[in-house]
Design an enzyme around this catalytic site. Sequence first.
Site, mmCIF file in Angstrom:
data_model
loop_
_atom_site.group_PDB
_atom_site.id
_atom_site.type_symbol
_atom_site.label_atom_id
_atom_site.label_comp_id
_atom_site.label_asym_id
_atom_site.label_seq_id
_atom_site.Cartn_x
_atom_site.Cartn_y
_atom_site.Cartn_z
ATOM 1 N N LYS A 229 0.873 -1.175 0.000
ATOM 2 C CA LYS A 229 0.000 0.000 0.000
ATOM 3 C C LYS A 229 0.912 1.228 0.000
ATOM 4 O O LYS A 229 1.509 1.572 1.010
ATOM 5 C CB LYS A 229 -0.898 0.012 1.231
ATOM 6 C CG LYS A 229 -1.730 1.299 1.363
ATOM 7 C CD LYS A 229 -2.395 1.381 2.716
ATOM 8 C CE LYS A 229 -3.011 2.752 2.956
ATOM 9 N NZ LYS A 229 -3.534 2.900 4.324
ATOM 10 N N GLY B 256 -7.310 3.020 12.545
ATOM 11 C CA GLY B 256 -7.356 1.924 13.504
ATOM 12 C C GLY B 256 -6.000 1.295 13.708
ATOM 13 O O GLY B 256 -5.591 0.993 14.839
ATOM 14 N N GLU C 155 6.769 9.802 15.645
ATOM 15 C CA GLU C 155 5.933 9.479 14.486
ATOM 16 C C GLU C 155 4.592 8.912 14.925
ATOM 17 O O GLU C 155 3.544 9.253 14.378
ATOM 18 C CB GLU C 155 6.643 8.460 13.595
ATOM 19 C CG GLU C 155 5.824 8.043 12.382
ATOM 20 C CD GLU C 155 6.445 6.890 11.624
ATOM 21 O OE1 GLU C 155 5.836 6.463 10.634
ATOM 22 O OE2 GLU C 155 7.512 6.415 12.031
#
Length: 536
Positions: A82, A364, A467
């Site tokens: 992705k 999520g 991060e």
Amino acid sequence: MNSRRIRKAVILGGGAEGWMTAAHLGKALQGTVDLTVLESPHDTAPPIASGVGTLPHLHRCFFDPLGINEDEWMRECGAGFKTAVRFVNWRTEGPGSAEPRQLPTGSSDHFYHSTGLLPDCEGLPLSHYWFKRKHEGRTQDPFDYACFREPPLLDAKLAPRWLDGRAATRYAWHLDAALLADYLRRFTTAKHDTHVVVGELAGADRDEHGRLTALRTTEGHVLDADLFIDCSGYEGALINGVLAEPFEDLSGELLCDRAVVARIPHNDRAEGVDPYTSAVAVPSGWAWKIPLRGSFSTGHVHHSSLTTEDEARAELSTLWGLDAERTAFDTLDLRVGRTRRTWVDNVIAVGRSAGSLGPLQSTGSHFLVAALHRLVTHFPDRDFDPALADSYNRETDEIFADSRDFVQAHLAFAPRTDTAFWRAGKERELPAGLRRKADAYRAALPVNPVATDEAAYYGSHGNAEAELHNIWTDGHYYSVLAGLGTEPRTALPVLAHRPESVAAADQLFTAIERQQRNLLDTLPTAYDCLRNLYEG
């Protein structure tokens, strides 16, 4: 050794969330805590559409500390690449279509929210130089294609790494959540000697102070522990059920409380594999497409007050050319919002029991991994110092609010107003945090001014924590707001006084174009890269 240390912990809920929690704690606590997972029989039943997208920190912040090689867990979890979220038709009105419509300018109604890093030029994100060029008529290139290397590679369905495993750019993953849970169950029970009890929660015992002492199952099991971790998903069985901690429903603000889902066969060889998640706007909501091996997971996300399940099935069927009578659909009730306090007494909610913003932008995955790191740094002893819980809850609130702002921006700034769903996205009052970010963006100021260079992501452990805490940086807001057609009122005024910086940025834009051409010539397709990974 601290005689008050936590000796036993019970994790309520299997599935991907429960087993990720068990694996992370088993490693981080170095075998000093006796871990038990209470897994419902329903946890092992694979859902009809179990495809999920992640964010790039999944490997470095979760799998890498476990000592698990990327190729190994990808094969075990049916994972693919992705490299972006591709937004389709969020600006133009009309029926659902997987193909982008044409904008009035003649360009295509699609944009990429890339997982790549927005370059920095002399202390400012490249986004600000791009808008100066556009404002002055020196470029017509869209923000994503001008500032990131990835969009042309995504158009060509190329992988983000070479066949030998070297990464060409930063990327995340698509994976099968049911396979992930099964893999981590096997890994954790073998590696960290985690106990598994299969049963349904029947109730909980509490002491005179209100703290939990044991969980009881309908099968007669009694699981005592010092600490209880609620990974029961949307049910929030411990945090919201036993402890009655309030849940704040945000489904009205985010127009998301239900999804009609399906898993569709796909000919990977003939059609290629998308190295991105698709988010396609349809009249009564939006639909995701997550590529998996030989299939794709899809879901129609909407709000039940505006759309019926039959309407959602019809729109999803039209979008992908499905036979609505023969396709197996399922319906997911999405609990969108947050538990007021996710750590109460000796119960900590992790995953969807703590909160959820729906399936947009893989929040999520972000919440779960960030919570696991936060849990380790705040790990208590049996005195349960309130300061630990207060700090944990405060950081949870900050991360959730920042992510809520980012997700809500998609609906608030999408130009569509052709249906009740898209009009409703403009009628809600924006949260104060998002209003401040929108005002900064319109004034050409950085939205979330944090470091964007690769060292912030691939450097020390401390940078990894940064991060996880604040990932919605300036580049992410620019990707979405500029992609939706919203632009600052003017170029950042200080750039008029920095001609050398502007010249340096021009060279950087040229370098990005050169890198795009080189990668187009050298990277394999996502299909070929995954075939090499799985078949050798």
